[in-house]
Write a protein that holds these residues in place. Sequence first.
Motif, short mmCIF file in Angstrom:
data_model
loop_
_atom_site.label_atom_id
_atom_site.label_comp_id
_atom_site.label_asym_id
_atom_site.label_seq_id
_atom_site.Cartn_x
_atom_site.Cartn_y
_atom_site.Cartn_z
N LEU A 211 4.73 8.01 15.65
CA LEU A 211 3.48 7.77 14.91
C LEU A 211 3.52 6.42 14.21
N ALA A 212 4.67 6.12 13.59
CA ALA A 212 4.79 4.84 12.87
C ALA A 212 4.68 3.67 13.84
N LEU A 213 5.33 3.81 15.00
CA LEU A 213 5.27 2.73 15.98
C LEU A 213 3.84 2.55 16.50
N ALA A 214 3.16 3.68 16.74
CA ALA A 214 1.78 3.61 17.24
C ALA A 214 0.87 2.89 16.24
N GLY A 215 1.20 3.03 14.95
CA GLY A 215 0.35 2.41 13.93
C GLY A 215 0.83 1.05 13.47
N ALA A 216 1.92 0.56 14.05
CA ALA A 216 2.55 -0.66 13.52
C ALA A 216 1.67 -1.90 13.70
N ALA A 217 1.06 -2.05 14.87
CA ALA A 217 0.28 -3.28 15.12
C ALA A 217 -0.91 -3.34 14.17
N ALA A 218 -1.60 -2.20 13.99
CA ALA A 218 -2.75 -2.18 13.08
C ALA A 218 -2.30 -2.42 11.64
N ALA A 219 -1.15 -1.83 11.28
CA ALA A 219 -0.65 -2.02 9.90
C ALA A 219 -0.28 -3.48 9.65
N ALA A 220 0.27 -4.14 10.69
CA ALA A 220 0.65 -5.55 10.54
C ALA A 220 -0.59 -6.39 10.27
N GLU A 221 -1.71 -6.01 10.90
CA GLU A 221 -2.93 -6.80 10.76
C GLU A 221 -3.71 -6.48 9.49
N SER A 222 -3.84 -5.15 9.24
CA SER A 222 -4.76 -4.74 8.16
C SER A 222 -4.06 -4.25 6.91
N GLY A 223 -2.76 -3.98 6.99
CA GLY A 223 -2.07 -3.41 5.82
C GLY A 223 -2.35 -1.93 5.64
N VAL A 224 -2.96 -1.29 6.68
CA VAL A 224 -3.25 0.14 6.58
C VAL A 224 -2.56 0.88 7.72
N PHE A 225 -1.83 1.94 7.37
CA PHE A 225 -1.22 2.81 8.39
C PHE A 225 -2.04 4.09 8.42
N ALA A 226 -2.65 4.36 9.58
CA ALA A 226 -3.52 5.53 9.72
C ALA A 226 -2.83 6.58 10.58
N ALA A 227 -2.78 7.83 10.09
CA ALA A 227 -2.17 8.92 10.85
C ALA A 227 -2.75 10.25 10.36
N PRO A 228 -2.77 11.28 11.23
CA PRO A 228 -3.44 12.54 10.88
C PRO A 228 -2.52 13.53 10.17
N LEU A 229 -1.91 13.11 9.07
CA LEU A 229 -0.91 13.96 8.41
C LEU A 229 -1.40 14.51 7.07
N GLY B 242 15.84 19.45 9.23
CA GLY B 242 16.10 18.16 8.62
C GLY B 242 16.22 18.34 7.11
N VAL B 243 17.08 17.54 6.47
CA VAL B 243 17.25 17.67 5.02
C VAL B 243 16.34 16.70 4.26
N ALA B 244 15.63 15.83 5.00
CA ALA B 244 14.66 14.93 4.36
C ALA B 244 13.32 15.09 5.07
N ALA B 245 12.24 15.13 4.27
CA ALA B 245 10.90 15.26 4.85
C ALA B 245 10.18 13.92 4.78
N VAL B 246 9.37 13.65 5.78
CA VAL B 246 8.57 12.41 5.75
C VAL B 246 7.09 12.73 5.96
N GLY B 247 6.25 11.99 5.26
CA GLY B 247 4.80 12.12 5.39
C GLY B 247 4.19 10.73 5.57
N GLY B 248 2.87 10.66 5.47
CA GLY B 248 2.18 9.39 5.71
C GLY B 248 2.61 8.28 4.76
N ASP B 249 2.77 8.61 3.46
CA ASP B 249 3.18 7.58 2.50
C ASP B 249 4.58 7.05 2.82
N ASP B 250 5.47 7.97 3.23
CA ASP B 250 6.85 7.56 3.57
C ASP B 250 6.83 6.62 4.78
#
Length: 290
Positions: A139-157, A202-210
């Motif tokens: 998910l992070a990789l899929a959103g990387a190009a847009a995040a690089a351009e706009s500073g926004v990471f979009a995901a359905p979490l 997993g002992v660590a959880a990740v969400g959109g902010d992470d």
Amino acid sequence: MILVTGVSGALAGAILGGLRAVDGLEAAGASSSGHGAAVRHADFDRPETLDDAFAGVDVLVFVSAGYAEDDVVLARHGVVVRAAAGAGVKHVIYTSLAASGEHLTIALAHRWTEARLAGAPFDVTVLRNGLYAEIPAGLALAGAAAAAESGVFAAPLGQGRMPVVARDDLAAAAVRVAAEAWHDIATGAPRRHAGRTYELEGVAAVGGDDLAQVLAGVLGRPVEYRTVPLGDVRPLLAGLEAYQAGHTLSTFSNVNAGLLEARHSDLPAFVQPRPVRDLIAAEVRAGIRS
Ligand SMILES: NC(=O)c1ccc[n+]([C@@H]2O[C@H](COP(=O)([O-])OP(=O)(O)OC[C@H]3O[C@@H](n4cnc5c(N)ncnc54)[C@H](OP(=O)(O)O)[C@@H]3O)[C@@H](O)[C@H]2O)c1
């Protein structure tokens, strides 16, 4: 002898590699698609291949073959349980799904298989594997190009998070359980893993902010997370196999609902869990480079 099924796959291949590195163990691989003299032919879609494949096996590491519709997966897993019983396998170690995934659509086939194993005439250990870190990494990789351009990471979490684990940690836990199960059979010691179910969450959880923070570190710029409605995501999954689209949406729904929170993990009893944020960052860096 220990036999690992599905060794052309990433998890099973890592388990076989780990077992072969342990002194004094006899470990072999089985595959429906892999080749080579060291690999037995075991195709869960062709039950007639399993009698020969499972002959002489003491410990079977049964890696789920879940990439198909539920009816296909149930048929595959059902024939494995029957063939293992027929071949006189002494101990089956099954790679299942962690408790936090109880409401995922993929849970059905795993819990069905666990129930079949519970009624079988051999010892059973269930390794309830957590979700792979590669899921949020993708998910992070899929959103990387847009995040690089706009500073926004979009995901359905939504505001939910998912506990994730390195696949190599799951492989290491399986290696230890299989080696010890084989050792107990060979020496006549009490079978310490028989009848046990281990939650390898997993002992660590990740969400959109992470994930936005991970992207900020990789991209070297501020990145903010914004959730995406599930209705907007569904059409984007049209290119996937139909069953895969269903399972993917189910994962997003579960994260949104906050249902993927782990309460307990047995993983640290077997391995020192790798830090998943570092893994995700490394996968994103590698993906951007390639
Ligand atoms: N915890 C998670 O997040 C997660 C995510 C995705 C999947 N899974 C489950 O974990 C399993 C292993 O994951 P992975 O990452 O190693 O998957 P993978 O690399 O995609 O491998 C797919 C696995 O399915 C096996 N398979 C496919 N068709 C088969 C058949 N007809 N008979 C026997 N085996 C068959 C393959 O074995 P051969 O081709 O060698 O026969 C291989 O072990 C998956 O199959 C799936 O059930 C877990």
